[in-house]
Scaffold this motif. Structure first.
Motif, PDB file in Angstrom:
ATOM      1  N   ILE A 251       0.944  -1.089   0.069  1.00  0.00           N
ATOM      2  CA  ILE A 251       0.106   0.018   0.002  1.00  0.00           C
ATOM      3  C   ILE A 251       0.944   1.467   0.013  1.00  0.00           C
ATOM      4  CG2 ILE A 251      -1.652   1.386   1.268  1.00  0.00           C
ATOM      5  CD1 ILE A 251      -2.726  -1.262   2.512  1.00  0.00           C
ATOM      6  N   THR A 252       0.479   2.273  -0.834  1.00  0.00           N
ATOM      7  CA  THR A 252       1.335   3.632  -0.772  1.00  0.00           C
ATOM      8  C   THR A 252       0.008   4.708  -0.392  1.00  0.00           C
ATOM      9  OG1 THR A 252       2.664   2.997  -2.731  1.00  0.00           O
ATOM     10  CG2 THR A 252       2.335   5.420  -2.257  1.00  0.00           C
ATOM     11  N   LEU A 253       0.779   5.311   0.536  1.00  0.00           N
ATOM     12  CA  LEU A 253      -0.156   6.468   1.270  1.00  0.00           C
ATOM     13  C   LEU A 253       0.177   7.719   1.016  1.00  0.00           C
ATOM     14  CD1 LEU A 253      -0.069   4.572   4.974  1.00  0.00           C
ATOM     15  CD2 LEU A 253      -1.826   4.536   3.109  1.00  0.00           C
ATOM     16  N   ASP A 254      -0.736   8.537   0.916  1.00  0.00           N
ATOM     17  CA  ASP A 254      -0.440  10.039   0.688  1.00  0.00           C
ATOM     18  C   ASP A 254      -0.202  10.688   1.887  1.00  0.00           C
ATOM     19  OD1 ASP A 254      -2.838  10.948   1.428  1.00  0.00           O
ATOM     20  OD2 ASP A 254      -3.700  10.882  -0.443  1.00  0.00           O
ATOM     21  N   SER A 255       0.155  11.979   1.654  1.00  0.00           N
ATOM     22  CA  SER A 255       0.240  12.859   2.847  1.00  0.00           C
ATOM     23  C   SER A 255      -0.676  12.934   3.847  1.00  0.00           C
ATOM     24  CB  SER A 255       0.992  14.155   2.344  1.00  0.00           C
ATOM     25  OG  SER A 255       0.149  14.755   1.660  1.00  0.00           O
ATOM     26  N   SER A 256      -2.015  12.747   3.498  1.00  0.00           N
ATOM     27  CA  SER A 256      -2.864  12.845   4.234  1.00  0.00           C
ATOM     28  C   SER A 256      -3.095  11.930   5.355  1.00  0.00           C
ATOM     29  CB  SER A 256      -4.299  13.046   3.506  1.00  0.00           C
ATOM     30  OG  SER A 256      -4.436  11.909   2.955  1.00  0.00           O
ATOM     31  N   PHE A 257      -2.335  10.778   5.194  1.00  0.00           N
ATOM     32  CA  PHE A 257      -2.384   9.470   6.385  1.00  0.00           C
ATOM     33  C   PHE A 257      -2.188  10.303   7.498  1.00  0.00           C
ATOM     34  CE2 PHE A 257       0.082   6.498   8.535  1.00  0.00           C
ATOM     35  CZ  PHE A 257      -1.034   5.611   8.520  1.00  0.00           C
ATOM     36  N   ASN A 258      -2.628   9.651   8.651  1.00  0.00           N
ATOM     37  CA  ASN A 258      -2.488   9.906   9.829  1.00  0.00           C
ATOM     38  C   ASN A 258      -1.964   8.530  10.646  1.00  0.00           C
ATOM     39  OD1 ASN A 258      -3.294  12.753  10.522  1.00  0.00           O
ATOM     40  ND2 ASN A 258      -5.103  12.165   9.614  1.00  0.00           N
ATOM     41  N   PRO A 259      -0.984   8.548  11.506  1.00  0.00           N
ATOM     42  CA  PRO A 259      -0.496   7.457  12.189  1.00  0.00           C
ATOM     43  C   PRO A 259      -1.686   7.018  13.023  1.00  0.00           C
ATOM     44  CG  PRO A 259       1.033   9.330  12.326  1.00  0.00           C
ATOM     45  CD  PRO A 259      -0.297   9.952  11.785  1.00  0.00           C
ATOM     46  N   ILE A 260      -1.513   5.580  12.973  1.00  0.00           N
ATOM     47  CA  ILE A 260      -2.786   5.082  14.090  1.00  0.00           C
ATOM     48  C   ILE A 260      -2.429   4.702  15.449  1.00  0.00           C
ATOM     49  CG2 ILE A 260      -3.971   2.641  14.232  1.00  0.00           C
ATOM     50  CD1 ILE A 260      -3.065   2.329  11.151  1.00  0.00           C
ATOM     51  N   GLY A 261      -3.285   5.545  16.075  1.00  0.00           N
ATOM     52  CA  GLY A 261      -2.947   5.631  17.535  1.00  0.00           C
ATOM     53  C   GLY A 261      -2.218   6.726  18.048  1.00  0.00           C
ATOM     54  N   ASN A 262      -2.557   7.201  19.176  1.00  0.00           N
ATOM     55  CA  ASN A 262      -1.775   8.101  19.926  1.00  0.00           C
ATOM     56  C   ASN A 262      -1.579   7.897  21.386  1.00  0.00           C
ATOM     57  OD1 ASN A 262      -4.358   9.132  20.954  1.00  0.00           O
ATOM     58  ND2 ASN A 262      -4.501  10.479  19.625  1.00  0.00           N
TER      59      ASN A 262
END
Length: 275
Positions: free
Chosen positions: A55-66
């Motif tokens: 999978i290739t993610l663009d810059s809108s991806f947010n890391p999963i979990g904080n």
């Protein structure tokens, strides 16, 4: 009953979720849904996931979990790759922002670029669970010279990192490691980094001096063992810069930390910067 509320599908829709019947992650949309659900407070504790393709993610991806909403499921990359383009000034950056107690990420490969503030890595910014058999090929960058805890695999580790390889270049100045930025402890349990290889060079942000930088780990309060470093460390600054570990603290497990080697042809620094 089978829970069908998720956007992604079970391997077998007629069976409950298990290691042999995981939820299948096949797209950027699936990862975005997983991010939203964890952010909303569903930690996915005990839930199994498996990546089915690259999978290739663009810059809108947010890391999963904080830190407030940690991922506690089991994510099997199945030796597929996720390519990221993360550029955020905030903390907890990686494919997973925070992996919580009982959570695990295994068999995942990462490519691309991760740029962030404190606690930034390729697999996870923060880990209290298990990271196993993962390979990073992405370059890791500190957003500013003040950003702390950058690692090729994990930024801030309170859990276990095993059998992982970093090939990506890391640029940062404070608490930087080829595998883990800071390897800490929690209660009576020592965090462990075991069976690791670092092939990625470490550099500083131009014009800034560095502190606590190591080929494996920047600061070690736990256990680091069975590792090989073949990287060039060009950071300059205080004496807490080492080819293997930058700062080996008084609380670290000295007897448990063993079998670590540095190839002096790449880095002539002493193995431990300060202890």
């Amino acid at each position: 009953p089978i829970d069908t509320a998720y956007a992604y599908d079970l391997y077998d829709q007629l069976e409950d979720n298990s290691q042999n019947n995981p939820y299948l992650i096949s797209s950027e949309i699936d990862l975005a849904d997983l991010y939203s659900e964890v952010l909303a407070g569903d930690s996915k504790s005990g839930i199994y996931f498996r990546l089915t393709n690259n999978i290739t993610l663009d810059s809108s991806f947010n890391p999963i979990g904080n830190l407030s909403n940690q991922f506690r499921g089991i994510f099997n990359g199945d030796n597929y790759s996720i390519t990221v383009n993360i550029d955020r000034p905030t903390t907890y950056n990686g494919v997973f922002g925070a992996v919580g107690l009982g959570g695990a990420v295994v068999n995942l490969r990462v490519w691309g670029s991760v740029k962030g503030g404190n606690n930034t890595g390729s697999i996870a910014g923060y880990n209290l669970g298990t990271i196993d058999n993962c390979i990073n090929n992405a370059n890791i960058f500190a957003k500013t010279a003040q950003a702390e805890s950058l690692g090729g695999i994990v930024g801030l580790n309170y859990g276990t990192v095993t059998d992982c390889i970093n090939r990506g270049t890391i640029q940062g100045n404070r608490y930087v490691g080829g595998i883990v930025g800071k390897n800490m402890t929690t209660g009576n349990s020592a965090s462990t980094v075991n069976g690791i290889i670092n092939l990625g060079n470490i550099t500083s942000i131009l014009g800034n001096t560095s502190s606590v930088v190591g080929g494996f780990v920047g600061q070690n309060d736990g256990i680091v063992k069975n590792g090989y470093n073949y990287s060039q460390i060009s950071n300059t600054g205080d004496n807490q810069i080492g080819s293997l570990i930058g700062y080996f603290s008084a609380t670290a497990n000295l007897s448990g930390s063993k079998n670590c080697y540095n190839n002096t042809r790449k880095s002539a620094l002493r193995e431990i910067g300060y202890n």
